[in-house]
Design a protein around this motif. Sequence first.
Motif, PDB file in Angstrom:
ATOM      1  N   ASP A   3      16.732  75.520  39.348  1.00 46.40           N
ATOM      2  CA  ASP A   3      18.110  75.117  39.064  1.00 46.40           C
ATOM      3  C   ASP A   3      18.709  76.087  38.054  1.00 46.40           C
ATOM      4  N   ARG A   4      19.894  76.536  38.349  1.00 48.38           N
ATOM      5  CA  ARG A   4      20.593  77.406  37.402  1.00 48.38           C
ATOM      6  C   ARG A   4      20.973  76.603  36.161  1.00 48.38           C
ATOM      7  N   PRO A   5      20.901  77.222  35.011  1.00 46.68           N
ATOM      8  CA  PRO A   5      21.344  76.537  33.793  1.00 46.68           C
ATOM      9  C   PRO A   5      22.794  76.071  33.885  1.00 46.68           C
ATOM     10  N   THR A   6      23.608  76.798  34.634  1.00 46.47           N
ATOM     11  CA  THR A   6      25.013  76.430  34.744  1.00 46.47           C
ATOM     12  C   THR A   6      25.202  75.054  35.376  1.00 46.47           C
ATOM     13  N   VAL A   7      24.246  74.612  36.183  1.00 43.91           N
ATOM     14  CA  VAL A   7      24.311  73.262  36.754  1.00 43.91           C
ATOM     15  C   VAL A   7      24.289  72.233  35.616  1.00 43.91           C
ATOM     16  N   HIS A   8      23.379  72.418  34.685  1.00 49.84           N
ATOM     17  CA  HIS A   8      23.266  71.500  33.542  1.00 49.84           C
ATOM     18  C   HIS A   8      24.495  71.593  32.637  1.00 49.84           C
ATOM     19  N   TRP A   9      24.995  72.802  32.455  1.00 51.02           N
ATOM     20  CA  TRP A   9      26.163  72.980  31.593  1.00 51.02           C
ATOM     21  C   TRP A   9      27.388  72.311  32.205  1.00 51.02           C
ATOM     22  N   ARG A  10      27.527  72.419  33.513  1.00 54.78           N
ATOM     23  CA  ARG A  10      28.654  71.758  34.196  1.00 54.78           C
ATOM     24  C   ARG A  10      28.516  70.236  34.126  1.00 54.78           C
ATOM     25  N   GLU A  11      27.290  69.737  34.200  1.00 56.33           N
ATOM     26  CA  GLU A  11      27.076  68.293  34.055  1.00 56.33           C
ATOM     27  C   GLU A  11      27.517  67.832  32.668  1.00 56.33           C
ATOM     28  N   GLY A  12      27.223  68.615  31.645  1.00 54.20           N
ATOM     29  CA  GLY A  12      27.665  68.292  30.290  1.00 54.20           C
ATOM     30  C   GLY A  12      29.176  68.288  30.175  1.00 54.20           C
ATOM     31  N   LEU A  13      29.819  69.229  30.831  1.00 57.06           N
ATOM     32  CA  LEU A  13      31.285  69.268  30.850  1.00 57.06           C
ATOM     33  C   LEU A  13      31.849  68.021  31.516  1.00 57.06           C
ATOM     34  N   ALA A  14      31.248  67.622  32.619  1.00 55.90           N
ATOM     35  CA  ALA A  14      31.725  66.437  33.337  1.00 55.90           C
ATOM     36  C   ALA A  14      31.535  65.174  32.496  1.00 55.90           C
ATOM     37  N   ARG A  15      30.395  65.061  31.822  1.00 50.69           N
ATOM     38  CA  ARG A  15      30.162  63.902  30.942  1.00 50.69           C
ATOM     39  C   ARG A  15      31.195  63.856  29.836  1.00 50.69           C
ATOM     40  N   GLU A  16      31.461  65.019  29.241  1.00 55.07           N
ATOM     41  CA  GLU A  16      32.443  65.073  28.171  1.00 55.07           C
ATOM     42  C   GLU A  16      33.825  64.679  28.691  1.00 55.07           C
ATOM     43  N   ALA A  17      34.201  65.182  29.847  1.00 54.28           N
ATOM     44  CA  ALA A  17      35.518  64.859  30.415  1.00 54.28           C
ATOM     45  C   ALA A  17      35.631  63.358  30.692  1.00 54.28           C
ATOM     46  N   ALA A  19      33.995  60.946  29.138  1.00 45.98           N
ATOM     47  CA  ALA A  19      34.058  60.253  27.844  1.00 45.98           C
ATOM     48  C   ALA A  19      35.444  60.393  27.220  1.00 45.98           C
ATOM     49  N   LEU A  20      36.037  61.559  27.348  1.00 48.15           N
ATOM     50  CA  LEU A  20      37.390  61.748  26.835  1.00 48.15           C
ATOM     51  C   LEU A  20      38.379  60.864  27.589  1.00 48.15           C
ATOM     52  N   ALA A  21      38.246  60.834  28.919  1.00 48.30           N
ATOM     53  CA  ALA A  21      39.156  60.032  29.745  1.00 48.30           C
ATOM     54  C   ALA A  21      38.994  58.543  29.458  1.00 48.30           C
ATOM     55  N   ALA A  22      37.772  58.124  29.165  1.00 50.58           N
ATOM     56  CA  ALA A  22      37.513  56.714  28.877  1.00 50.58           C
ATOM     57  C   ALA A  22      37.867  56.347  27.440  1.00 50.58           C
ATOM     58  N   GLY A  23      38.146  57.344  26.620  1.00 49.60           N
ATOM     59  CA  GLY A  23      38.480  57.086  25.229  1.00 49.60           C
ATOM     60  C   GLY A  23      37.274  56.806  24.359  1.00 49.60           C
ATOM     61  N   THR A  24      36.077  57.104  24.860  1.00 50.05           N
ATOM     62  CA  THR A  24      34.862  56.860  24.085  1.00 50.05           C
ATOM     63  C   THR A  24      34.432  58.072  23.270  1.00 50.05           C
ATOM     64  N   LEU A  25      35.166  59.171  23.415  1.00 48.37           N
ATOM     65  CA  LEU A  25      34.881  60.374  22.643  1.00 48.37           C
ATOM     66  C   LEU A  25      36.161  60.846  21.992  1.00 48.37           C
ATOM     67  N   ASP A  26      36.086  61.041  20.703  1.00 51.46           N
ATOM     68  CA  ASP A  26      37.223  61.569  19.946  1.00 51.46           C
ATOM     69  C   ASP A  26      37.419  63.036  20.352  1.00 51.46           C
ATOM     70  N   PRO A  27      38.640  63.419  20.711  1.00 50.65           N
ATOM     71  CA  PRO A  27      38.877  64.817  21.111  1.00 50.65           C
ATOM     72  C   PRO A  27      38.421  65.831  20.058  1.00 50.65           C
ATOM     73  N   ALA A  28      38.429  65.438  18.797  1.00 46.36           N
ATOM     74  CA  ALA A  28      37.979  66.345  17.737  1.00 46.36           C
ATOM     75  C   ALA A  28      36.476  66.601  17.809  1.00 46.36           C
ATOM     76  N   GLU A  29      35.751  65.729  18.525  1.00 47.12           N
ATOM     77  CA  GLU A  29      34.306  65.877  18.664  1.00 47.12           C
ATOM     78  C   GLU A  29      33.901  66.470  20.009  1.00 47.12           C
ATOM     79  N   ALA A  30      34.861  66.817  20.816  1.00 45.14           N
ATOM     80  CA  ALA A  30      34.593  67.403  22.129  1.00 45.14           C
ATOM     81  C   ALA A  30      34.333  68.896  21.951  1.00 45.14           C
ATOM     82  N   TYR A  31      33.110  69.293  22.096  1.00 40.92           N
ATOM     83  CA  TYR A  31      32.745  70.692  21.881  1.00 40.92           C
ATOM     84  C   TYR A  31      32.201  71.375  23.139  1.00 40.92           C
ATOM     85  N   VAL A  32      31.794  70.601  24.123  1.00 47.32           N
ATOM     86  CA  VAL A  32      31.156  71.189  25.301  1.00 47.32           C
ATOM     87  C   VAL A  32      32.111  72.130  26.037  1.00 47.32           C
ATOM     88  N   SER A  33      33.355  71.729  26.153  1.00 48.56           N
ATOM     89  CA  SER A  33      34.322  72.592  26.850  1.00 48.56           C
ATOM     90  C   SER A  33      34.567  73.892  26.081  1.00 48.56           C
TER      91      SER A  33
END
Length: 132
Positions: A3-17, A19-33
């Motif tokens: 598996d390419r590392p980029t697969v895991h990195w994209r999964e992290g981006l999707a999780r962050e997105a 969490a942001l959409a659900a309001g469970t992550l403060d935008p100031a704490e969003a660093y994955v993107s």
Amino acid sequence: MADRPTVHWREGLAREARALAAGTLDPAEAYVSQLFPDSLLSRTDEVLAAFEAELGGWAGPSDGQVLGAVERVVLALNAVNDEHGGGYETDERERLCDYIDASLAGAGVDVGALAGRHGLGRYEITDRWREW
């Protein structure tokens, strides 16, 4: 193929997105993107695709062929890292090295034996060229 590392990195981006959409992550704490801009992911995928294509054409490669492929992929990843101001952090570096190792093993290379023949530890085969 590994598996390419980029697969895991994209999964992290999707999780962050999500969490942001659900309001469970403060935008100031969003660093994955910030860690994984699309250009870093795309360029990394280009480099890894070329590496995979090279490995796919092997039938009993010599040590020189294997080390040449490792050199080319590492130098290309160095360029991507430089283009992105040192985009690969510690975890990303480890994933890239693990990917190279697993890809070689998947192509039938005994990475430990190869490294040993060249006076290296198994996880040192990228060190000669790696700047990330």
